[in-house]
Design a protein around this motif. Sequence first.
Motif, mmCIF file in Angstrom:
data_model
loop_
_atom_site.group_PDB
_atom_site.id
_atom_site.type_symbol
_atom_site.label_atom_id
_atom_site.label_comp_id
_atom_site.label_asym_id
_atom_site.label_seq_id
_atom_site.Cartn_x
_atom_site.Cartn_y
_atom_site.Cartn_z
ATOM 1 N N LYS A 266 0.841 -1.194 0.000
ATOM 2 C CA LYS A 266 0.000 0.000 0.000
ATOM 3 C C LYS A 266 0.871 1.237 0.000
ATOM 4 O O LYS A 266 2.046 1.188 0.421
ATOM 5 N N SER B 76 2.460 4.415 1.318
ATOM 6 C CA SER B 76 2.763 4.817 2.702
ATOM 7 C C SER B 76 2.617 6.313 2.828
ATOM 8 O O SER B 76 2.627 7.056 1.851
ATOM 9 N N GLU B 77 2.544 6.765 4.055
ATOM 10 C CA GLU B 77 2.353 8.213 4.260
ATOM 11 C C GLU B 77 3.646 8.966 4.069
ATOM 12 O O GLU B 77 3.648 10.166 3.833
ATOM 13 N N LYS B 78 4.751 8.235 4.150
ATOM 14 C CA LYS B 78 6.032 8.901 3.936
ATOM 15 C C LYS B 78 6.323 8.927 2.458
ATOM 16 O O LYS B 78 6.333 7.878 1.796
ATOM 17 N N ASN C 249 7.620 5.842 -0.807
ATOM 18 C CA ASN C 249 6.947 5.609 -2.094
ATOM 19 C C ASN C 249 7.918 5.807 -3.231
ATOM 20 O O ASN C 249 7.957 5.030 -4.184
ATOM 21 N N ASP D 291 -4.852 3.434 -3.133
ATOM 22 C CA ASP D 291 -3.743 3.206 -2.217
ATOM 23 C C ASP D 291 -3.039 1.894 -2.516
ATOM 24 O O ASP D 291 -2.140 1.482 -1.783
ATOM 25 N N THR E 97 2.379 12.784 3.701
ATOM 26 C CA THR E 97 1.343 12.673 4.737
ATOM 27 C C THR E 97 0.021 12.106 4.232
ATOM 28 O O THR E 97 -0.897 11.890 5.004
ATOM 29 N N SER F 70 -2.011 8.936 2.522
ATOM 30 C CA SER F 70 -1.809 7.508 2.214
ATOM 31 C C SER F 70 -2.522 7.086 0.942
ATOM 32 O O SER F 70 -2.747 5.917 0.690
ATOM 33 N N ASP F 71 -2.902 8.059 0.164
ATOM 34 C CA ASP F 71 -3.526 7.751 -1.129
ATOM 35 C C ASP F 71 -2.724 8.401 -2.220
ATOM 36 O O ASP F 71 -2.043 9.412 -1.993
#
Lengths: 377, 373, 560
Positions: free
Chosen positions: C41, C43-45, C49, C154, C174, C176-177
Amino acid sequence: MTKKRIISLLLILFVIVAFMGSYDVEGIEDLAYVIAIGIDKSETNPDNIKLTLQIAKPKDKESNGTEPENLSIECPTFDTGLSTLNNSIDKKINLSHCTAVIISEELAKEGIEPFVLNLSNNTELRPTCHLFISKNKCEDFMNTVANSPDFSSGIYTATIKSSLSSSYTTESLLYDFYSTLRYDIKNPTGIYVGNTKEKAEILGIAVFKRSKLVGILTGTESISHNILKNKLETCSVLFPNPFEEGKNMTANLSLAKNSDFKVDLQGDTPHITCNIFVEARISSSQTTNDDYTSEEELDKINEALNTFLTTSIRNYLYKTSKDFNSDVIGFEGALRKQFLTMDEYSSRVDWDKFYPNSEFDIKINSVIESSYLFRKH
Amino acid sequence: MNSDYKISKLEAIFLILIVMINKIILNVPKSIIRLTGTGSLVNIIFVGALALILVILIVKLFKNFPNEDIIDVSEYIGGKILKTIVGIGYIILFGIVICTVIIRFTELLKVVYFENSPYIYITGFFLIAIGFANKFGFKSIIKTNFIILPFIFASIVFILFGISNYISPSSLYPILGNNIKNTFVDGISNIFAFSGIAYLFFTSPLLKNKKDLKSIGITFIILSTLFLFIVVGALLLVFPFITHSEELLSVYILVRLVEFGEFIQRADALFIYLWIISAFSYLSIALMFILNIFKKLTHATEHTELSFSLCSIILGITLLLKDSNLLSFIEDVIYKYYLIIFVFGISTIIMLLANIKKKFFKKSPAPNNQVKT
Amino acid sequence: MNFKSFLSNMLNYQKNNKYNYTLSETQVSNNIVTEEKNDKKVSEKLQDNIDYLTVKYNALINSDINIRNINIYAKGKQYSGMLFYIDGMVDSDMVNNYILKPLMLKNKTNSETTNDSMVVTNKDDLKKRQSNLSTLENIIHNTLLPQNSIKTSDDFLEIISCINSGFTALFVDTLSDCFCIEAKGFEKRSIEKPNNEVVIRGPQEAFVENIRTNTSMLRRIINNENLVIEQCTVGKITQTKVAVCYMSNITNEDLVNEVKYRINNLDIDAITSSGNLEHLIEDDDYSIFPQLLITERSDRASANILDGRVVVLINGAPFALVAPAVFIDFLSSPEDSNLKHQYSNLVRFMRSIAFIIAVFMPSFYVAVTTYHQELIPSDLIFAISAGRKAIPFPVIFEILIMEVSFELLREASLRIPTPMGSTVGIIGGLILGEAAVSASLVSPLLIIIVAITGICSFAIPDYSLSFALRLFRFVYIVLAYMAGFLGLSLGIFVQLISLCNLKSFGVSYFSPYVPSGNKDTLNKFYINPIWQRNKRSNFLNTKKPDFEGHISMKWKKKQK
């Protein structure tokens, strides 16, 4: 072994078998095509026949057409002759394009039963082959035909076609003869031919009783025969001019309707009534005054034509019934219609005995017209 | 049979008609004419009427058993024993048919075209064709038959046009034949010409719409009578001698006369070509019925695989029966009376008994005739 | 240069090392080694990605992969973001003006949050609005990106699939999509005339390689909301897009489900052409006859859809597959519906004759000349005999030589470069024709037969069917040589049986003849005039059997 290997083996076997062909493969160029068969009486041995085959050989591929070759041999039967002749040429004899079977008059008088049976059972020979009866020897006749300048593979059919249009002869097929031999509802006829040194021609009709030749019909007799058999195409009839003594006129005849017969059996004598319907067109006459277009003139001509036709047909009928005793028209068939069962018929009628005693009554209905382009007003 | 493929009315009519046409081409006209002579035409109409009555009776008897054929019905009456007997009886019937048809055609081909080839080579073609056809199954056979039949009809009509020159109407008379007893009493055995009725006993479970059976039966009888009438009439008109002769294949001899001008002469090879295809179709159908009966008797699940093995057996039998006297005897005497007695007689009696039993035991459970496919 | 070195140079023999490369046996790794789990998936970082995608796409070596790091202004704050796209697949102008500009430049839209100007219709919306309004994701998605097509996802699998088809992926720190923005702009062929199915009086538009263009052509012609274009993917590596098109209120649902079932259950790495897919989904690949109709014309595909069939389009192939297809379809040309029914019937009749001649003529010739000589008219037989006098081969070899040469000529003419194209025709005609006859290798009649057979096989409209004919011609020739007409009968019978057994997507191959269908459809043998085609083909079991009213020309009726 995997399935694929089995299948590929089977395929290879199939291919090998396939390319060998069957035993019956015959190349088209390996066959000698016979277009006419001639059967004569043998000169040396009375039990033998002389078989003549006329083979059409193709010319080179540049020039079209065929050239003839005649082969003769003396042999006891047709099949032995055929197999002996196979030895003398380089190809295999094939009868599937044969259009004519010629039998000499001499032999026909003795009976053609063995030949007809033999030939009809031959699988290669067409049952629609024409049967000719030759006045002279078949070998001579076929040699004359072979030497004619316009020889081609279809010479026999072409000749018959052209002579049928003048109605001096009739079509005669092999299967007709076979029919009659097995079951005698009517008697067959053959085409009567003859030849001189230069040319071969059709002379008339040969009349048979069962399998024996009994007589010849020529000229107006042939025309009468064709009229009664409903096979008249067109013909030219010469009859006396009613207006001028000793002169003749010609008319083109054709059938308006089929002729019909009534057979009335009185005791042992059949009374046969023939109703004939013809159409005629005057074509020419021997005089200068050749314009007969008024009604009275046409009526007179009609009468003259009727008289003439009645006489010729009557002569023909008496000739075939009394002299030949051969019912070629098939009057017996008309008689059979009157009976319900075969038992009844055969107990009452013996046609062979009755037919020579027949009496004929001929009624001709003719319509005559002028065929001139320029008419008198 | 493939229980999920049901055939329509037209397909069923064609299925049974191919039987008639093949029989007509082979030997039925000759047998009829030999028996009744010139009265054959009247005799055919008479026999046709009798067959029509018989068919209407059979169809009525089948009304109570819409999804069953004669084997199931015989099981209903007589249990397994009668079922086996009837089944074997029909297998013998169809087997005789296949063998005689193959031998007749092979004989014809050997005499006319394949003089030097071995017998087994020609028979092999027939057997490969019907083996393959049965391997593919019921559906393909029915559909192929449906496609082929119009061409065969057309060929027969074509023949009739072609021989129109050689007709002599007087050979049809006297119209009642030799005598009245011969035409109407002895001539009853000519009903064997309608051998398609044997197949009618098996068609009921195959139909989409069971009510069609009546119209199928009637159409079949009318069309067959018509065809037989036409062909026998043509033979009589053209060959007056045919009443006392023995020939190879009567319609073949008719076809040898067909000529259209100077271009199409001796077109019999083309007709034989078509008739061989129709013979393939007919034989496949007969073999299909044999396999089906076999399946019902033995509860086999896969019956299409048996087709090639059965073909080998048939090959053996045809080689035994090659002698033509024996063959004529089998065709004219054994097959004729076997068909009349077994199919028209015994099977009809079985149907009658079944109907009577059903009437008396109306409350008893329905026969368990679901065949597992 | 001294003497020694001169000598050594002269006498120096260096073996000529040929460049020799053999393929080493590398470790086969694609099926054994498990790939990374596919359910990664987003990631928020952002850096995670970026790293993941860099490894996935080999971005360090791949020259056309672009990673653009940007600073996004939203809600008065800055966020880092990253654009990931494949150069050549995206439209640069669109990316610049409609993605980068609104995100990167400071303007009124992304400086403040302006929520209160939104108008709502009822209370439910109000509640939702109040809870969801002020997230970054919503602002970017609903306000900042003026793009007509944006997907949010995501799942990396989906994102990678989008990137591969030309989307631009936007990752924001920040969040996650990921946003997949459609800004495709790759070069493609424009719509051209059809090359293989030429028609005089019909539209001249053919399918192209791009699936979206093709579907747009279908939409334009059918012009109805019931046209459904479902998308599937085939191929584990290529993930080729396949579109299944049908009319939802006409087509039988069973048929559509079957087509989709077959397409979705293919375990294959890649399909590169329409032929691949055709052979994977057809009923019986062992049968030589084609079971799917291939067409490159959009009007023909639309007509088939309106008749109740299913059309399958493949991305990358300018051909549509039509399912189901029955035998008579392969003998019809798209011109049949444009012409008057008298003309089309005549032409269809000629085509059937061509079909029969193309299959049977050589074998008929072999059978007649070897077994049934009595069939040939007497005059012709002497001409043939004369022609064959000097030929050394039997008929079977002669005809096989000629047929094989003809097939070789056909193959050669496909490969030959265009300038020499006409030369081949002349050489072929000369060598195969005149010279062979003069050298007495073949007879003249045979040349005519082979030529006529060749011409007739070109008259068949369908390409696959003509291949089937070529194959069967050889089989029939061999059968005819084996046993004359008996062999031909066997061949015909077995072929009919096997064809009757054939099905194309549940429809029997010989429908509508067997069992007899209704008379009023287009694809019967005899084409009715347009005003008599009342029903759709009944073997398709459509939801709407009636095509037109009983009296379609109402203007005529009214006049009376």
